[in-house]
Design a protein around this motif. Structure first.
Motif, PDB file in Angstrom:
ATOM      1  N   TYR A  11       0.836  -1.223  -0.139  1.00 37.52           N
ATOM      2  CA  TYR A  11      -0.111  -0.184   0.025  1.00 37.52           C
ATOM      3  C   TYR A  11       0.996   1.659  -0.007  1.00 37.52           C
ATOM      4  N   GLY A  12       1.676   1.252   0.752  1.00 34.33           N
ATOM      5  CA  GLY A  12       3.244   2.058   0.574  1.00 34.33           C
ATOM      6  C   GLY A  12       4.015   2.791  -1.021  1.00 34.33           C
ATOM      7  N   THR A  13       3.586   1.613  -1.086  1.00 35.50           N
ATOM      8  CA  THR A  13       4.153   1.399  -2.999  1.00 35.50           C
ATOM      9  C   THR A  13       2.921   2.245  -3.563  1.00 35.50           C
ATOM     10  N   ALA A  14       2.353   1.717  -3.579  1.00 38.69           N
ATOM     11  CA  ALA A  14       0.780   1.876  -4.608  1.00 38.69           C
ATOM     12  C   ALA A  14       0.375   3.683  -4.057  1.00 38.69           C
ATOM     13  N   HIS A  15       0.289   4.423  -2.427  1.00 34.99           N
ATOM     14  CA  HIS A  15       0.408   5.168  -2.394  1.00 34.99           C
ATOM     15  C   HIS A  15       1.413   6.273  -3.218  1.00 34.99           C
ATOM     16  N   HIS A  16       2.448   5.714  -2.477  1.00 32.29           N
ATOM     17  CA  HIS A  16       3.560   6.838  -3.660  1.00 32.29           C
ATOM     18  C   HIS A  16       3.337   6.881  -4.748  1.00 32.29           C
ATOM     19  N   ALA A  17       2.900   5.753  -5.731  1.00 32.70           N
ATOM     20  CA  ALA A  17       2.827   5.968  -7.000  1.00 32.70           C
ATOM     21  C   ALA A  17       1.762   6.842  -7.655  1.00 32.70           C
ATOM     22  N   LEU A  18       0.845   6.917  -6.239  1.00 31.50           N
ATOM     23  CA  LEU A  18      -0.360   7.644  -6.925  1.00 31.50           C
ATOM     24  C   LEU A  18      -0.313   9.363  -6.954  1.00 31.50           C
ATOM     25  N   ILE A  19       0.598   9.253  -5.041  1.00 35.60           N
ATOM     26  CA  ILE A  19       1.350  11.052  -5.328  1.00 35.60           C
ATOM     27  C   ILE A  19       2.189  11.181  -5.620  1.00 35.60           C
ATOM     28  N   ASP A  20       2.948  10.803  -6.042  1.00 41.12           N
ATOM     29  CA  ASP A  20       4.458  11.347  -6.739  1.00 41.12           C
ATOM     30  C   ASP A  20       4.513  11.022  -8.289  1.00 41.12           C
TER      31      ASP A  20
END
Length: 133
Positions: free
Chosen positions: A124-133
């Motif tokens: 989930y952290g990677t997915a969140h990072h991908a969506l935000i960054d």
């Protein structure tokens, strides 16, 4: 305890299921009785010696896992024996027990499934990072 042990970083085929001494938590650490661990791409790279983090051999792979705190090291006050936690380390999760810095273990809300918690931070952290960054 039992763990998947990496003694030769050539890939998963070289991992060996081994009986090892159960680790004791150092000051500032907790020991977790591991109930679930996730398998992520960095874990595969680590056991191939291709990841940026290169643990000293031998090591127990598994960077993301969840379970119950079953021992606390000196100076740990934010967690106690019996707490359900999710943990992030660079290694250790593919075992029945793992010690991590207490700051790398997050107490879980009541009822949060350990299987879900084991895959929460990286996935989930990677997915969140991908969506935000």
């Amino acid at each position: 305890m039992h763990a998947w042990l990496c003694e030769n970083p050539i890939g998963v085929q070289a991992l060996r299921w081994a009986e090892l001494p159960t680790p004791e938590p150092a000051p500032g650490q907790v020991r977790i009785a591991v109930h679930a661990a996730s398998l992520n791409f960095p874990d595969l790279l680590t056991v191939q010696g291709k990841y940026q983090v290169k643990p000293t051999l031998p090591f127990v792979p598994g960077a993301e896992f969840a379970g119950l705190v079953d021992a606390v090291g000196e100076g740990v006050s934010q967690l106690k024996v019996g707490d359900a936690v999710a943990a992030i380390g660079s290694t250790g999760g593919f075992a029945t027990h793992a010690c991590v810095n207490a700051a790398h273990a997050m107490r879980l809300p009541p009822g949060f499934p350990l299987e879900d918690a084991a895959a929460f931070a990286f996935t989930y952290g990677t997915a969140h990072h991908a969506l935000i960054d």
